[in-house]
Scaffold this motif. Structure first.
Motif, PDB file in Angstrom:
ATOM      1  N   LEU A 169      -0.629   0.488  -7.898  1.00 26.38           N
ATOM      2  CA  LEU A 169      -1.367   1.695  -8.289  1.00 26.38           C
ATOM      3  C   LEU A 169      -1.336   2.776  -7.207  1.00 26.38           C
ATOM      4  CD1 LEU A 169      -4.437   0.140 -10.123  1.00 26.38           C
ATOM      5  CD2 LEU A 169      -2.168   0.691 -10.993  1.00 26.38           C
ATOM      6  N   ALA A 170      -1.082   2.384  -5.967  1.00 26.06           N
ATOM      7  CA  ALA A 170      -0.997   3.371  -4.895  1.00 26.06           C
ATOM      8  C   ALA A 170       0.176   4.320  -5.102  1.00 26.06           C
ATOM      9  CB  ALA A 170      -0.875   2.672  -3.548  1.00 26.06           C
ATOM     10  N   ALA A 171       1.154   3.888  -5.875  1.00 27.59           N
ATOM     11  CA  ALA A 171       2.334   4.718  -6.104  1.00 27.59           C
ATOM     12  C   ALA A 171       1.996   5.998  -6.852  1.00 27.59           C
ATOM     13  CB  ALA A 171       3.382   3.922  -6.882  1.00 27.59           C
ATOM     14  N   TYR A 172       0.942   5.981  -7.661  1.00 29.51           N
ATOM     15  CA  TYR A 172       0.619   7.146  -8.490  1.00 29.51           C
ATOM     16  C   TYR A 172       0.189   8.345  -7.645  1.00 29.51           C
ATOM     17  CZ  TYR A 172       1.039   4.194 -12.601  1.00 29.51           C
ATOM     18  OH  TYR A 172       1.540   3.365 -13.578  1.00 29.51           O
ATOM     19  N   ARG A 173      -0.517   8.101  -6.558  1.00 31.40           N
ATOM     20  CA  ARG A 173      -0.903   9.209  -5.671  1.00 31.40           C
ATOM     21  C   ARG A 173       0.335   9.863  -5.065  1.00 31.40           C
ATOM     22  NH1 ARG A 173      -1.357   9.717  -0.392  1.00 31.40           N
ATOM     23  NH2 ARG A 173      -1.217   7.477   0.035  1.00 31.40           N
TER      24      ARG A 173
ATOM     25  N   THR B 215       8.855  -1.913 -11.100  1.00 35.48           N
ATOM     26  CA  THR B 215       7.936  -2.933 -10.614  1.00 35.48           C
ATOM     27  C   THR B 215       7.770  -4.053 -11.625  1.00 35.48           C
ATOM     28  OG1 THR B 215       5.632  -3.328  -9.920  1.00 35.48           O
ATOM     29  CG2 THR B 215       5.994  -1.605 -11.553  1.00 35.48           C
ATOM     30  N   ASP B 216       7.380  -5.241 -11.147  1.00 34.96           N
ATOM     31  CA  ASP B 216       7.056  -6.331 -12.067  1.00 34.96           C
ATOM     32  C   ASP B 216       5.675  -6.145 -12.677  1.00 34.96           C
ATOM     33  OD1 ASP B 216       5.245  -7.178 -10.067  1.00 34.96           O
ATOM     34  OD2 ASP B 216       6.697  -8.573  -9.224  1.00 34.96           O
ATOM     35  N   GLY B 217       4.914  -5.183 -12.150  1.00 39.25           N
ATOM     36  CA  GLY B 217       3.607  -4.859 -12.713  1.00 39.25           C
ATOM     37  C   GLY B 217       2.451  -5.658 -12.154  1.00 39.25           C
ATOM     38  N   LEU B 218       2.727  -6.713 -11.422  1.00 40.65           N
ATOM     39  CA  LEU B 218       1.664  -7.534 -10.844  1.00 40.65           C
ATOM     40  C   LEU B 218       1.145  -6.867  -9.573  1.00 40.65           C
ATOM     41  CD1 LEU B 218       3.391 -11.022 -11.254  1.00 40.65           C
ATOM     42  CD2 LEU B 218       1.642  -9.998 -12.740  1.00 40.65           C
ATOM     43  N   THR B 219      -0.154  -6.731  -9.474  1.00 45.03           N
ATOM     44  CA  THR B 219      -0.751  -6.083  -8.308  1.00 45.03           C
ATOM     45  C   THR B 219      -1.976  -6.869  -7.861  1.00 45.03           C
ATOM     46  OG1 THR B 219      -1.716  -4.003  -7.485  1.00 45.03           O
ATOM     47  CG2 THR B 219      -2.025  -4.487  -9.833  1.00 45.03           C
ATOM     48  N   ASN B 220      -2.047  -7.188  -6.576  1.00 46.25           N
ATOM     49  CA  ASN B 220      -3.155  -8.005  -6.069  1.00 46.25           C
ATOM     50  C   ASN B 220      -3.862  -7.360  -4.882  1.00 46.25           C
ATOM     51  OD1 ASN B 220      -1.250  -8.333  -4.084  1.00 46.25           O
ATOM     52  ND2 ASN B 220      -1.055 -10.552  -4.310  1.00 46.25           N
ATOM     53  N   VAL B 221      -3.622  -6.064  -4.687  1.00 45.76           N
ATOM     54  CA  VAL B 221      -4.275  -5.329  -3.611  1.00 45.76           C
ATOM     55  C   VAL B 221      -4.976  -4.122  -4.215  1.00 45.76           C
ATOM     56  CG1 VAL B 221      -3.939  -4.021  -1.489  1.00 45.76           C
ATOM     57  CG2 VAL B 221      -2.558  -6.067  -1.911  1.00 45.76           C
ATOM     58  N   GLY B 222      -6.191  -3.848  -3.768  1.00 44.09           N
ATOM     59  CA  GLY B 222      -6.918  -2.693  -4.286  1.00 44.09           C
ATOM     60  C   GLY B 222      -8.004  -3.098  -5.260  1.00 44.09           C
ATOM     61  N   PRO B 223      -8.749  -2.116  -5.781  1.00 51.22           N
ATOM     62  CA  PRO B 223      -9.899  -2.392  -6.651  1.00 51.22           C
ATOM     63  C   PRO B 223      -9.514  -2.952  -8.012  1.00 51.22           C
ATOM     64  CG  PRO B 223      -9.480  -0.034  -6.547  1.00 51.22           C
ATOM     65  CD  PRO B 223      -8.603  -0.670  -5.525  1.00 51.22           C
ATOM     66  N   VAL B 224      -8.308  -2.654  -8.498  1.00 50.67           N
ATOM     67  CA  VAL B 224      -7.838  -3.158  -9.794  1.00 50.67           C
ATOM     68  C   VAL B 224      -6.666  -4.093  -9.551  1.00 50.67           C
ATOM     69  CG1 VAL B 224      -6.821  -2.547 -12.016  1.00 50.67           C
ATOM     70  CG2 VAL B 224      -8.593  -1.104 -11.019  1.00 50.67           C
TER      71      VAL B 224
ATOM     72  N   SER C  63       0.848  -1.188   0.000  1.00 53.58           N
ATOM     73  CA  SER C  63       0.000   0.000   0.000  1.00 53.58           C
ATOM     74  C   SER C  63       0.883   1.237   0.000  1.00 53.58           C
ATOM     75  CB  SER C  63      -0.914   0.033   1.234  1.00 53.58           C
ATOM     76  OG  SER C  63      -0.158   0.307   2.404  1.00 53.58           O
ATOM     77  N   SER C  64       0.249   2.411  -0.161  1.00 55.79           N
ATOM     78  CA  SER C  64       1.008   3.651  -0.090  1.00 55.79           C
ATOM     79  C   SER C  64       1.489   3.918   1.322  1.00 55.79           C
ATOM     80  CB  SER C  64       0.154   4.824  -0.581  1.00 55.79           C
ATOM     81  OG  SER C  64      -1.016   4.951   0.218  1.00 55.79           O
ATOM     82  N   GLY C  65       0.914   3.199   2.291  1.00 60.40           N
ATOM     83  CA  GLY C  65       1.384   3.314   3.667  1.00 60.40           C
ATOM     84  C   GLY C  65       2.559   2.393   3.950  1.00 60.40           C
ATOM     85  N   ALA C  66       2.666   1.309   3.185  1.00 58.58           N
ATOM     86  CA  ALA C  66       3.777   0.365   3.338  1.00 58.58           C
ATOM     87  C   ALA C  66       4.918   0.833   2.442  1.00 58.58           C
ATOM     88  CB  ALA C  66       3.334  -1.043   2.969  1.00 58.58           C
ATOM     89  N   ILE C  67       5.563   1.924   2.871  1.00 56.93           N
ATOM     90  CA  ILE C  67       6.608   2.545   2.060  1.00 56.93           C
ATOM     91  C   ILE C  67       7.688   3.076   2.988  1.00 56.93           C
ATOM     92  CG2 ILE C  67       5.449   4.796   2.044  1.00 56.93           C
ATOM     93  CD1 ILE C  67       6.516   5.151  -0.827  1.00 56.93           C
ATOM     94  N   SER C  68       8.916   3.064   2.502  1.00 59.25           N
ATOM     95  CA  SER C  68      10.025   3.560   3.298  1.00 59.25           C
ATOM     96  C   SER C  68      11.003   4.281   2.384  1.00 59.25           C
ATOM     97  CB  SER C  68      10.730   2.405   4.017  1.00 59.25           C
ATOM     98  OG  SER C  68      11.796   2.887   4.812  1.00 59.25           O
ATOM     99  N   ALA C  69      11.424   5.473   2.787  1.00 57.61           N
ATOM    100  CA  ALA C  69      12.343   6.269   1.979  1.00 57.61           C
ATOM    101  C   ALA C  69      13.780   5.803   2.188  1.00 57.61           C
ATOM    102  CB  ALA C  69      12.215   7.739   2.324  1.00 57.61           C
ATOM    103  N   LEU C  70      14.495   5.636   1.079  1.00 61.41           N
ATOM    104  CA  LEU C  70      15.922   5.316   1.132  1.00 61.41           C
ATOM    105  C   LEU C  70      16.763   6.586   1.050  1.00 61.41           C
ATOM    106  CD1 LEU C  70      16.043   2.295  -1.370  1.00 61.41           C
ATOM    107  CD2 LEU C  70      15.590   2.264   1.097  1.00 61.41           C
ATOM    108  N   TYR C  71      16.235   7.577   0.350  1.00 61.89           N
ATOM    109  CA  TYR C  71      16.941   8.849   0.204  1.00 61.89           C
ATOM    110  C   TYR C  71      15.906   9.921  -0.121  1.00 61.89           C
ATOM    111  CZ  TYR C  71      20.574  12.202  -1.018  1.00 61.89           C
ATOM    112  OH  TYR C  71      21.402  13.305  -1.038  1.00 61.89           O
ATOM    113  N   ASP C  72      16.083  11.099   0.445  1.00 65.55           N
ATOM    114  CA  ASP C  72      15.151  12.200   0.195  1.00 65.55           C
ATOM    115  C   ASP C  72      15.875  13.507   0.486  1.00 65.55           C
ATOM    116  OD1 ASP C  72      13.014  13.843  -0.225  1.00 65.55           O
ATOM    117  OD2 ASP C  72      11.729  12.989   1.339  1.00 65.55           O
ATOM    118  N   GLY C  73      16.332  14.195  -0.571  1.00 63.74           N
ATOM    119  CA  GLY C  73      17.047  15.432  -0.325  1.00 63.74           C
ATOM    120  C   GLY C  73      17.394  16.190  -1.586  1.00 63.74           C
ATOM    121  N   ASP C  74      17.789  17.437  -1.417  1.00 68.98           N
ATOM    122  CA  ASP C  74      18.250  18.276  -2.513  1.00 68.98           C
ATOM    123  C   ASP C  74      19.654  17.832  -2.905  1.00 68.98           C
ATOM    124  OD1 ASP C  74      19.527  20.564  -3.921  1.00 68.98           O
ATOM    125  OD2 ASP C  74      17.642  21.573  -3.469  1.00 68.98           O
ATOM    126  N   VAL C  75      19.871  17.616  -4.195  1.00 68.59           N
ATOM    127  CA  VAL C  75      21.179  17.164  -4.668  1.00 68.59           C
ATOM    128  C   VAL C  75      21.812  18.188  -5.616  1.00 68.59           C
ATOM    129  CG1 VAL C  75      20.698  14.714  -4.381  1.00 68.59           C
ATOM    130  CG2 VAL C  75      20.089  15.822  -6.524  1.00 68.59           C
TER     131      VAL C  75
END
Length: 263
Positions: free
Chosen positions: A154-158, A178-187, A98-110
């Motif tokens: 698909l949660a990644a798009y938000r 992504t491998d493109g396979l998705t099994n969570v959500g409406p689609v 999900s969009s909640g199951a996410i973790s940042a590896l890097y986030d900054g101005d370069v």
């Protein structure tokens, strides 16, 4: 600064030596010779605005594989280098169910501040090594903390839309690995789709809008751990994710199995 790189990251080849190897190359035209000339070539293709680069890596159960992780991190390295050359913001995250199951590896101005362009380009290799070491160090703990029982691509798009809103003066370059396979959500995509079915399915998705000057690349379709995904499944995925990108209004769309790494 001292970095502690995990044993798995070292096994994947995400080290300074790999970065230096990728940075070697020949120049063409009026560019300087060697590495500087290659970076000058990248600079020539930068947009007028600074970059807002956001890379999301699907690390659900079907995508967890050492060889796939190495390929994705090499692609991350190539994209990170372009962001350093052009200037801007870089964010790299891993996700799964999900969009909640996410973790940042890097986030900054370069953005590298120097008096001249060539001075800035000469500092890119060391800056890239530092960025990739931070990403490699964070990779294992972040992936291990993610749920493995589902994939919500698909949660990644938000999240791409939210990233664009945070840097409205920059150009969004979005990458979904992504491998493109998705099994969570409406689609859900778990098998083969005809071209018509894939297009119709994309039209059913309530996808958020992206800026007209943004680019969206979906890469790694069909690349999974274990048995290969059948060709008809991959073909349907390419059609679906291409149509889905067009629904976002992004100016540039690309959906592929393999994305070439710039060297």
């Amino acid at each position: 600064m001292t970095f502690s790189v995990s044993r798995r990251a070292l096994a994947l080849g995400i080290t300074t030596a790999v970065s230096v190897g990728l940075l070697a190359g020949c120049s063409t035209g009026a560019n300087a010779p060697g590495e500087l000339g290659r970076l000058q070539g990248i600079l020539a293709d930068c947009p007028d605005a600074t970059l807002n680069t956001f890379i999301q890596l699907d690390e659900s159960g079907s995508a967890r594989d050492a060889a796939l992780a190495k390929e994705r991190l090499l692609l991350v390295q190539s994209v990170a280098e372009r962001t350093l050359v052009c200037g801007g913001h870089l964010k790299v995250s891993v996700f799964s169910s999900s969009s909640g199951a996410i973790s940042a590896l890097y986030d900054g101005d370069v953005t590298i501040q120097t008096p001249t362009e060539n001075a800035r380009l000469k500092r890119v290799p060391n800056a890239l090594n530092q960025v990739m070491r931070e990403i490699a160090t964070a990779f294992d703990p972040a992936v291990e903390a993610l749920p493995q029982d589902g994939s919500d691509v698909l949660a990644a798009y938000r999240l791409f839309t939210e990233q664009a809103a945070q840097f409205p003066e920059s150009r969004l370059d979005a990458y979904l690995l992504t491998d493109g396979l998705t099994n969570v959500g409406p689609v859900q995509i778990t098998g083969a789709l005809t071209e018509g079915e894939a297009t119709a399915l994309a039209e059913q998705v309530d996808v958020p809008s992206l800026p007209a000057d943004s680019s969206l690349t979906v890469a790694g379709l069909g690349r999974v751990a274990g048995d290969p995904v059948p060709s008809d499944v991959i073909s349907g995925e390419v059609t679906f994710y291409t149509a889905l990108c067009e629904e976002t209004g992004a100016g540039t769309c690309l959906a592929v199995t393999d994305l070439a790494v710039t060297q």
